[in-house]
Design an enzyme around this catalytic site. Structure first.
Site, mmCIF file in Angstrom:
data_model
loop_
_atom_site.group_PDB
_atom_site.id
_atom_site.type_symbol
_atom_site.label_atom_id
_atom_site.label_comp_id
_atom_site.label_asym_id
_atom_site.label_seq_id
_atom_site.Cartn_x
_atom_site.Cartn_y
_atom_site.Cartn_z
ATOM 1 N N SER A 52 0.825 -1.212 0.000
ATOM 2 C CA SER A 52 0.000 0.000 0.000
ATOM 3 C C SER A 52 0.862 1.266 0.000
ATOM 4 O O SER A 52 2.019 1.254 0.429
ATOM 5 C CB SER A 52 -0.914 0.017 1.225
ATOM 6 O OG SER A 52 -1.708 -1.148 1.242
HETATM 7 N N1 SAM Z 1 -0.679 -4.837 3.991
HETATM 8 C C1 SAM Z 1 0.041 -5.167 2.785
HETATM 9 C C2 SAM Z 1 1.440 -4.641 2.797
HETATM 10 O O1 SAM Z 1 1.835 -3.949 3.754
HETATM 11 O O2 SAM Z 1 2.172 -4.956 1.851
HETATM 12 C C3 SAM Z 1 -0.671 -4.738 1.522
HETATM 13 C C4 SAM Z 1 -1.893 -5.478 1.312
HETATM 14 S S1 SAM Z 1 -2.495 -5.603 -0.333
HETATM 15 C C5 SAM Z 1 -3.085 -3.990 -0.609
HETATM 16 C C6 SAM Z 1 -3.942 -6.601 0.060
HETATM 17 C C7 SAM Z 1 -3.607 -8.020 0.424
HETATM 18 O O3 SAM Z 1 -4.801 -8.652 0.867
HETATM 19 C C8 SAM Z 1 -3.094 -8.838 -0.750
HETATM 20 O O4 SAM Z 1 -1.855 -9.399 -0.429
HETATM 21 C C9 SAM Z 1 -4.174 -9.911 -0.929
HETATM 22 O O5 SAM Z 1 -3.677 -11.146 -1.380
HETATM 23 C C10 SAM Z 1 -4.730 -10.001 0.478
HETATM 24 N N2 SAM Z 1 -6.070 -10.589 0.589
HETATM 25 C C11 SAM Z 1 -7.165 -10.414 -0.193
HETATM 26 N N3 SAM Z 1 -8.200 -11.133 0.278
HETATM 27 C C12 SAM Z 1 -7.761 -11.765 1.407
HETATM 28 C C13 SAM Z 1 -8.350 -12.648 2.354
HETATM 29 N N4 SAM Z 1 -9.631 -13.043 2.292
HETATM 30 N N5 SAM Z 1 -7.588 -13.095 3.377
HETATM 31 C C14 SAM Z 1 -6.281 -12.726 3.498
HETATM 32 N N6 SAM Z 1 -5.664 -11.908 2.632
HETATM 33 C C15 SAM Z 1 -6.395 -11.417 1.598
#
Ligand code: SAM
Length: 204
Positions: A52
């Site tokens: 992000s």
């Molecule tokens: N917090 C992260 C970082 O600091 O790099 C960025 C997160 S990215 C914007 C969103 C993440 O949510 C992705 O890695 C995606 O695979 C994960 N995601 C989406 N749906 C999810 C779920 N149901 N459970 C766990 N992770 C999920």
């Protein structure tokens, strides 16, 4: 990054500012993007996901008003950067990611940064992680149609939860606080996140 993108844009919590000065964002992006690591933008991390934008990490972290003894749940580990920032402000962080490749990427990045109080889980975080709950703070770093019921249920008394909600393409941060059986909700900043895919999120 901290002075121009965070402090100049209204981030005031000195503990959040210190945490973001401490954690080197370039250690959480693939090598070919390291030269862009301190720009105020999301960057690709594989599996069609992103780390992000630093400003959004700061806004969400500040909104959780963390205390040093807090137990925190993050949904959407991605690169592990947000987990690392949380690790500086709380006692213990549990973070759930649906892609095992990213859980491994985050583990490597957290180890390289010397962070030891983050537990990583691979699974559907839209269900939360009840085994380690309840949590003083919950942060969802993917966009959901609504705040998952399971996450509200895992919020401790006085706990804070931040989650982007809205359509698949555009959301606003929703901030929830638990007081007894009552959940107080506030809508905050507009934002754009990749979708939360899961039983209490979007379909794949
Ligand atoms: N917090 C992260 C970082 O600091 O790099 C960025 C997160 S990215 C914007 C969103 C993440 O949510 C992705 O890695 C995606 O695979 C994960 N995601 C989406 N749906 C999810 C779920 N149901 N459970 C766990 N992770 C999920």
């Amino acid at each position: 990054m901290v002075d121009e993108q965070l402090v100049a844009r209204g981030i005031t919590d000195t503990r959040v500012i210190r945490a973001m000065r401490t954690i080197p964002r370039h250690l959480f992006v693939p090598e070919k993007y390291q030269g862009h690591a301190y720009r105020d933008r999301p960057l690709p991390i594989g599996c069609e996901q992103t780390i992000s934008q630093p400003y959004m990490v700061a806004v969400m972290t500040q909104s959780l008003a963390l205390n040093p003894g807090d137990h925190v749940l993050e949904i959407g580990t991605g690169s592990g950067y947000q987990s690392a920032v949380l690790s500086q402000l709380a006692d213990r962080v549990v973070s759930v990611e649906r892609h095992s490749v990213l859980t491994n990427f985050a583990r490597k990045n957290l180890d390289a940064t010397g962070v030891t109080n983050v537990e990583l889980i691979t699974g559907d975080g839209s269900r939360g992680f009840p085994d380690a709950g309840p949590y003083d703070a919950i942060i969802v770093t993917a966009g959901a149609p609504n705040v998952p019921r399971a996450l509200k249920a895992q919020l401790a008394e006085g706990g804070r939860l931040v989650c982007p909600t809205g359509s698949r393409d555009q959301q606003a941060l929703q901030l929830i606080e638990r007081h007894g059986e009552k959940l107080h909700t506030k809508n905050a900043v507009p934002c754009v996140f990749v979708p939360l895919i899961g039983v209490q999120g979007w379909e794949n």
